[in-house]
Enzyme design. Sequence first.
Site, PDB file in Angstrom:
ATOM      1  CG  ASP A 224      -2.036  -0.941   1.439  1.00 14.81           C
ATOM      2  OD1 ASP A 224      -2.587  -1.427   0.431  1.00 14.81           O
ATOM      3  OD2 ASP A 224      -2.388  -1.544   1.928  1.00 14.81           O
TER       4      ASP A 224
ATOM      5  CG  LEU B 107      -4.321   6.906   9.243  1.00  7.40           C
ATOM      6  CD1 LEU B 107      -5.124   7.255   8.191  1.00  7.40           C
ATOM      7  CD2 LEU B 107      -4.818   7.972  10.662  1.00  7.40           C
ATOM      8  CG  ASP B 108      -8.893   1.375   9.149  1.00  9.39           C
ATOM      9  OD1 ASP B 108      -8.674   0.292   7.882  1.00  9.39           O
ATOM     10  OD2 ASP B 108     -10.416   1.491   8.909  1.00  9.39           O
TER      11      ASP B 108
ATOM     12  CG  ASP C 179      -4.725  -0.108  10.018  1.00  2.00           C
ATOM     13  OD1 ASP C 179      -3.675   0.795   9.947  1.00  2.00           O
ATOM     14  OD2 ASP C 179      -5.357  -0.577   9.298  1.00  2.00           O
TER      15      ASP C 179
ATOM     16  CG  ASP D 106      -1.059   5.445   6.152  1.00  2.00           C
ATOM     17  OD1 ASP D 106      -1.712   4.931   6.507  1.00  2.00           O
ATOM     18  OD2 ASP D 106      -1.460   5.647   4.485  1.00  2.00           O
TER      19      ASP D 106
ATOM     20  CD  GLU E   9      -2.648  -2.382   7.672  1.00  2.25           C
ATOM     21  OE1 GLU E   9      -3.399  -2.980   8.502  1.00  2.25           O
ATOM     22  OE2 GLU E   9      -2.326  -1.535   6.617  1.00  2.25           O
ATOM     23  CD  GLU E  10       0.964   2.380   6.879  1.00  2.00           C
ATOM     24  OE1 GLU E  10       2.016   2.023   6.141  1.00  2.00           O
ATOM     25  OE2 GLU E  10      -0.290   1.634   6.919  1.00  2.00           O
TER      26      GLU E  10
ATOM     27  CD  GLU F  10      -6.886  -3.675   8.304  1.00  2.00           C
ATOM     28  OE1 GLU F  10      -6.344  -4.521   7.478  1.00  2.00           O
ATOM     29  OE2 GLU F  10      -7.027  -2.645   7.262  1.00  2.00           O
TER      30      GLU F  10
HETATM   31  O1  F6P Z   1      -7.513  -1.041   5.863  1.00  2.00           O
HETATM   32  C1  F6P Z   1      -7.755  -2.010   4.550  1.00  2.00           C
HETATM   33  C2  F6P Z   1      -9.247  -0.670   4.025  1.00  2.00           C
HETATM   34  O2  F6P Z   1      -8.646   0.901   4.217  1.00  2.00           O
HETATM   35  C3  F6P Z   1     -10.007  -0.801   5.164  1.00  2.00           C
HETATM   36  O3  F6P Z   1     -10.609   0.179   5.788  1.00  2.00           O
HETATM   37  C4  F6P Z   1     -11.727  -0.557   4.101  1.00  2.00           C
HETATM   38  O4  F6P Z   1     -12.626  -1.451   5.017  1.00  2.00           O
HETATM   39  C5  F6P Z   1     -10.695  -1.661   2.862  1.00  2.00           C
HETATM   40  O5  F6P Z   1      -9.792  -1.462   2.565  1.00  2.00           O
HETATM   41  C6  F6P Z   1     -11.448  -0.767   1.772  1.00  2.00           C
HETATM   42  O6  F6P Z   1     -10.853  -1.287   0.249  1.00  2.00           O
HETATM   43  P1  F6P Z   1     -11.764  -1.358  -1.267  1.00  2.00           P
HETATM   44  O7  F6P Z   1     -10.418   0.079  -1.058  1.00  2.00           O
HETATM   45  O8  F6P Z   1     -10.909  -2.409  -2.014  1.00  2.00           O
HETATM   46  O9  F6P Z   1     -12.442  -0.809  -1.086  1.00  2.00           O
HETATM   47 MN    MN Z   2      -6.818  -0.870   7.610  1.00  2.00          MN
END
Ligand code: F6P
Ligand code: MN
Length: 322
Positions: A63, A114-115, A112, A69, A91-92, A271
């Site tokens: 990512d 910064l989700d 994680d 982040d 995660e980072e 997560e």
């Molecule tokens: O951390 C991963 C993430 O950003 C989640 O927060 C979120 O539910 C998902 O990915 C969204 O994924 P996509 O962009 O594939 O819909």
């Molecule tokens: Mn996340």
Amino acid sequence: MESLTIENFLKAKNEKGEVSREVCAALEALCSAATKIAKLAAGNGIGTDNLGSLTGAENTDGDEQKALDVLADQLICSTLAPTGVSAYLSEERDEAVIFEEGRDSQIVVASDPLDGSSNIDTNLTIGTIFSLYPAKAGNWLREGRAQQAAGFFAYGPQTVLLLTTGQGVDGFCLNEEGHFVQMDWQPQIPATTKEFAINAANSRFWPAKVQRYIDTLLAGVDGPRGTNFNMRWNGSLVADAFRIFRRGGIFLYPEDSRKNYENGRLRLVYEANPIAFLVEQAEGRASDGKIDILDITPTSYHMRVPLIFGSADEVDSYHSEQ
Ligand code: F6P
Ligand code: MN
């Protein structure tokens, strides 16, 4: 009535023997880091700050890393360092940060930081997810059932914290004085729902089982379920999860046929495990489509798992689709 602060809430839990001093100290540190992250997120775009900008780097999962982040990860790491926690998995980061191997508590914090980073610049809810469990030097990984505490902060219109230490789930809100105070709400996920969350743009890559299940929901009153369903997808796990704790629902990020999505997108350690612990403590269900998330043995820091969670009867319905 005066609201209970997170510090007093944890102190009472410690006195009842429900949570150790080490876990309390780590949770207070996470609250302090989250308060700073919430401020940073609220100031994004003011002056020269551009926290949604790319750093040019990628994390272990490939990512793209955004400025927030990295800042969130550094804040959490430095705030945890003096608390007595043994290690920090992020995660980072590629590897565990080991603070002190010999410490008695041997508590690991996985996070994680910064989700939902794709939402930093869109003024939508983002968050910090965390998991605390005992582990020994040499192997910082444990199955989700070993968690002693888990939760997430969501930075939205309100900055909130959902927390479990294994006796149900409690909700806190950051007040104007900068304290997390308990909300007048005991999160419980209703067993049934008429709302689902999935990224439908991936439908052509889904396995047949997922396609069939979603088709039954989309068929509404005319289909086998005999009722209309509504759909929501935030692109931030914390935002979708918070909604499900409020009013029920089912969230699905299944495996699909895209390269690197054989096991879905979301990470077990940072997560899926913490969300699953919260969900089970709120009477919901969380699975990878086959077994409960909390029973999966992690084999690497960054392993991904399909994640299906929410209202228990609806997760059961997904399971019974063949
Ligand atoms: O951390 C991963 C993430 O950003 C989640 O927060 C979120 O539910 C998902 O990915 C969204 O994924 P996509 O962009 O594939 O819909
Ligand atoms: Mn996340």
